[in-house]
Scaffold this active site. Sequence first.
Site, PDB file in Angstrom:
ATOM      1  CE  LYS A 278      -4.458   1.268   2.009  1.00  0.00           C
ATOM      2  NZ  LYS A 278      -5.419   1.028   3.098  1.00  0.00           N
ATOM      3  CD  GLU A 363     -19.228  -3.280   8.936  1.00  0.00           C
ATOM      4  OE1 GLU A 363     -18.490  -2.447   8.377  1.00  0.00           O
ATOM      5  OE2 GLU A 363     -19.398  -4.450   8.499  1.00  0.00           O
ATOM      6  NE  ARG A 391     -20.643  -3.716   5.970  1.00  0.00           N
ATOM      7  CZ  ARG A 391     -20.216  -4.317   4.850  1.00  0.00           C
ATOM      8  NH1 ARG A 391     -20.617  -3.868   3.689  1.00  0.00           N
ATOM      9  NH2 ARG A 391     -19.388  -5.332   4.908  1.00  0.00           N
TER      10      ARG A 391
END
Length: 625
Positions: A278, A363, A391
């Site tokens: 990244k 979640e 969610r």
Amino acid sequence: MDALLEWIQSPSHLKKLSRENLPSLAQELRERLVETVSQTGGHFSSNLGTVELTIALHYVFNTPEDRLVWDVGHQTYPHKILTGRNALMGSLRQKGGLSGFPRREESVYDAFGTAHSSTSISAALGMAVAHKQTGSQRKAVAIIGDGALTAGMAYEAMNNAGNSPYDLLVILNDNDMSISPPVGALNRYLAELMGGRFYAQAKKLGEQVLRNAPPLFALAKHLEEQTQNLIQPHTIFEKLGFTYTGPVDGHDVQGLVDTLQKLHKTPGPQFLHVVTRKGKGYAQAELDPVAYHGPGKFDPAVGLRSAGQSPVTFTQVFGQWLCDMADKDPRLVAITPAMREGSGMVAFSERFPSRYHDVGIAEQHAVTFAAGLACEGLKPVVAIYSTFLQRAYDQLIHDVALQKLPVVFALDRAGLVGADGPTHAGMYDIAFTRCIPNMSVACPADEKECRQLLSTAYTLDHPVTVRYPRGAGVGTPVDADLSTLPWGQAEVKRQGQGVAILAFGPLLYEALKAAQNLNATVVNMRWAKPLDLQILKEMALTHDRLVTVEDGTRKGGAGAAVLEALQDMGLVKPVLVIGFEDEFTEHGDPKVLMKDYGLTAEGIAQRISQQWPDVQSTPMLRRVV
């Protein structure tokens, strides 16, 4: 060839390049990302990490006929540049410009609209099944990150796909990062896989040799089953029915092309493990990919740096409250679904590591985990974005509210979020939480009230959501104590006549400015549930008209709650409900969008005058800063 990127207007142009040109293209693409994102802001380090993978995918696959489904989609800027949108990158995340995520209406190359994590495998499998059923030769590819692979939905999809005959390629972009640092057993498992490259290569070579001698091949397979655990753990992906390839270097564009060309011809469910870095190519982003995950505008020559003292944000108010309350009460436990930085929990995680739980992008688990903690007498605080609580709606109802468990939900990014657009908008939480029995819904108007209502919520014996927007409010000083406000009690902030404006949340201050020109009464309602029925009745009996103002959807929101309450009390009164209409909001500068949606002081006053022309409004005064 010079300026490869300027020449490429579509993947068909990309395919005309020789493989030797691809590394140069990757360098140009990376430079273009630095140039554009530094000017517009947006997701940065994730896009730098997927440059070579994006090039290889469009080089090998026949897009847009072949379908690329990007999980989350915050890493698709290279994809946008290579698919005819390079000249529009200056409009990224701006009103009327390119979205920061894939959108089907934006380009035929965006096969599936995304922005929430862990949906790609399900969607790509649906496409693969449709291709089979219609006799199409199209390919379906899901590109998912290791962070997104922590969510249960990804495994539900793989469990389904691995037991099917459909041609599906799942690419794991393993950069050892989600947004916050990665957590959980899966991350450790992927690290172990990284150590098994020699085993994977040796196994492949051995199979090629032994397949010419079937008895020896059968013996080798038997020995492998007995000894594999000594060399490398069984891959969970193979156990789920996928043919596993990898790990491979995600920054070797020519090697990626070779691998993808082979997998392109291979039938059945395939799993490719790609390792990337990244922030690749921009040194500061490589060193701190979290800080560069979603930066605002910056100078590429110097990177991110402080521009002086910034206003205190609601997120920072929550983070400080969390630490202060934890100091006072050892029962407090804080939970986040992979949003430590975004939710303002870094300090808490460092000061109270044993009471801090990052559960990954999960979640549903976060909410039920909190329920279990509450059952045993602890005091869980779930820090979660409004859009992500959606969610876990079943868990919110079934596991928390039904059992009346005292869980505090700190809902960041409530209301309009701006540049991230409709997928991240937080204007539905009032509507979907106030309809749940045993739930309370707090709407602080400013920073000080946010802290007070968090303290209030913490003292209650049932679940409570405390919703607050992204960024700073009006700048009210925040006390260091843990004082509370009365549950379900509103406050009259301005006394007028004729019209009473009932304000929920930060729009209180826009309502106050509008009221000056209308000589209206203004009430800070504070709670969307329970409503202060006493004040509501008083306003209805002493005013000709009522107006509700909220930074949420009008359908089922706080204004709708007022209408229901008036009906229950048998009071008939003209009511104007101001909020977001029944449509998805677009991306752009929040100040511009709030003006467009009529949620500024001027907009509120105009709406009232249009509804009731006899209510006179004097010209709005400019705000003195």
